[in-house]
Design a protein around this motif. Structure first.
Motif, short mmCIF file in Angstrom:
data_model
loop_
_atom_site.label_atom_id
_atom_site.label_comp_id
_atom_site.label_asym_id
_atom_site.label_seq_id
_atom_site.Cartn_x
_atom_site.Cartn_y
_atom_site.Cartn_z
N LEU A 104 123.89 -51.02 37.31
CA LEU A 104 123.57 -52.44 37.34
C LEU A 104 124.10 -53.09 36.06
N SER A 105 124.94 -54.09 36.25
CA SER A 105 125.46 -54.83 35.10
C SER A 105 125.06 -56.29 35.25
N ILE A 106 124.27 -56.81 34.32
CA ILE A 106 123.76 -58.17 34.44
C ILE A 106 123.94 -58.92 33.13
N GLU A 127 122.43 -61.32 30.05
CA GLU A 127 121.19 -61.49 29.29
C GLU A 127 120.37 -62.62 29.89
N GLY A 128 119.08 -62.38 30.03
CA GLY A 128 118.19 -63.41 30.58
C GLY A 128 117.87 -63.23 32.06
N GLU A 129 118.66 -62.43 32.75
CA GLU A 129 118.41 -62.21 34.19
C GLU A 129 117.27 -61.22 34.39
N ASN A 130 116.73 -61.27 35.60
CA ASN A 130 115.68 -60.30 35.99
C ASN A 130 116.29 -59.21 36.85
N LEU A 131 115.66 -58.05 36.89
CA LEU A 131 116.16 -56.96 37.73
C LEU A 131 115.02 -56.05 38.14
N THR A 132 115.25 -55.33 39.23
CA THR A 132 114.27 -54.35 39.72
C THR A 132 114.99 -53.05 40.05
N VAL A 133 114.42 -51.96 39.63
CA VAL A 133 114.93 -50.63 39.93
C VAL A 133 113.91 -49.94 40.82
N TYR A 134 114.41 -49.27 41.85
CA TYR A 134 113.52 -48.64 42.83
C TYR A 134 113.64 -47.12 42.79
N CYS A 135 112.52 -46.49 43.08
CA CYS A 135 112.43 -45.04 43.09
C CYS A 135 111.65 -44.66 44.35
N ASN A 136 112.30 -43.98 45.30
CA ASN A 136 111.66 -43.72 46.59
C ASN A 136 111.70 -42.25 46.98
N SER A 137 110.68 -41.83 47.68
CA SER A 137 110.63 -40.45 48.14
C SER A 137 109.82 -40.37 49.43
N SER A 138 110.02 -39.30 50.16
CA SER A 138 109.19 -39.05 51.34
C SER A 138 108.01 -38.17 50.98
N SER A 139 107.98 -37.72 49.73
CA SER A 139 106.92 -36.84 49.25
C SER A 139 105.90 -37.62 48.43
N VAL A 140 104.71 -37.09 48.37
CA VAL A 140 103.64 -37.69 47.58
C VAL A 140 103.63 -37.07 46.18
N PHE A 141 103.47 -37.90 45.19
CA PHE A 141 103.41 -37.42 43.81
C PHE A 141 102.04 -37.72 43.21
N THR A 157 119.69 -52.09 27.55
CA THR A 157 120.77 -51.26 28.08
C THR A 157 120.43 -49.78 27.91
N GLY A 158 120.69 -49.01 28.97
CA GLY A 158 120.41 -47.58 28.91
C GLY A 158 120.32 -46.99 30.30
N LEU A 159 119.99 -45.71 30.34
CA LEU A 159 119.79 -45.00 31.60
C LEU A 159 118.30 -44.92 31.87
N TYR A 160 117.87 -45.45 33.00
CA TYR A 160 116.46 -45.43 33.37
C TYR A 160 116.25 -44.34 34.42
N SER A 215 117.94 -39.84 40.34
CA SER A 215 119.34 -39.74 39.94
C SER A 215 119.69 -40.67 38.78
N GLY A 216 118.80 -41.60 38.48
CA GLY A 216 119.03 -42.48 37.34
C GLY A 216 119.66 -43.80 37.70
N THR A 217 119.35 -44.81 36.92
CA THR A 217 119.97 -46.14 37.04
C THR A 217 120.53 -46.52 35.69
N ARG A 218 121.83 -46.70 35.68
CA ARG A 218 122.47 -47.08 34.41
C ARG A 218 122.51 -48.60 34.33
N LEU A 219 121.80 -49.16 33.35
CA LEU A 219 121.70 -50.61 33.20
C LEU A 219 122.53 -51.05 32.00
N GLN A 220 123.31 -52.07 32.25
CA GLN A 220 124.10 -52.68 31.18
C GLN A 220 123.78 -54.17 31.14
N VAL A 221 123.29 -54.63 30.01
CA VAL A 221 122.96 -56.05 29.86
C VAL A 221 123.97 -56.68 28.92
#
Lengths: 113, 112
Positions: B11-13, B15-29, B84-87, B104-110
């Protein structure tokens, strides 16, 4: 609190030699430590789970004779890469567990020439 | 095998923008953790969520754990270049296994 250190932070070695990486929990006791490796632009891949005073549990595909893990005390675990090859070059990261949270060390960059 | 799918991968956005990162599974944690990692460093724990439906806020970061404890999201408001970083999201199985399952990670660049 919950600080984990790793030593060395980077190491270059020749093919065929062995390298030892240390992982220490500085301000808490960790009955369980974990070793990961991470390739560029990828997520962390678990190699093994290290329990104090017992043998490590290795993930499928990880050679236990190549990656020797010793968890000598509640604050120290070591990973020895034996007979290193260039394909072992990677970023190795340890973590220490305190209840259900894990705290990571700063990582060790290994380059095998 | 438990899997955690993270999106987007990159994700490259501005400065000042909003963003959402999602993490999904079929398993319960039993719990889910979010980390941020900078190049050449180890992941740094941002937050742990334990209860289904839980929402935690850390300044401009809002973390949510799904009601069924199978998914989570990270929302950043008014992103800054320092974000900025890997989430990475990571889940702890409810089977008693102590090892984390990493997304797998989300690489964010602001961009400034």
């Amino acid at each position: 609190g919950a600080v984990v250190s790793q030593h060395p932070s980077w190491v270059i070695c020749k093919s065929g030699t062995s390298v030892k990486i240390e992982c220490r929990s500085l301000d808490f006791q960790a009955t369980t430590m974990f070793w990961y490796r991470q390739f560029p632009k990828q997520s962390l891949m678990l190699m093994a789970t290290s329990n104090e005073g017992s043998k490590a549990t290795y993930e499928q595909g990880v050679e236990k004779d190549k990656f020797l893990i010793n968890h000598a005390s509640l604050t120290l675990s070591t990973l020895t890469v034996t007979s290193a090859h260039p394909e072992d070059s990677s970023f190795y990261i340890c973590s220490a567990s305190q209840s259900y949270e894990q705290y990571f060390g700063p990582g060790t960059r290994l380059t095998v020439t | 095998t438990q899997l955690l799918e993270q999106s987007p991968q990159f994700l490259s956005i501005q400065e000042g923008e909003n963003l959402t990162v999602y993490c999904n599974s079929s398993s319960v944690f039993s719990s889910l953790q979010w980390y941020r990692q900078e190049p050449g460093e180890g992941p740094v724990l941002l937050v742990t969520v334990v209860t289904g439906g839980e929402v935690k806020k850390l300044k401009r970061l809002t973390f949510q754990f799904g009601d069924a404890r199978k998914d989570s999201s990270l929302h950043i408001t008014a992103a800054q270049p320092g974000d900025t970083g890997l989430y990475l999201c990571a889940g702890l199985s409810d089977t008693g296994r102590r090892a984390l399952t990493f997304g797998s990670g989300t690489r964010l660049q602001v961009q400034p």
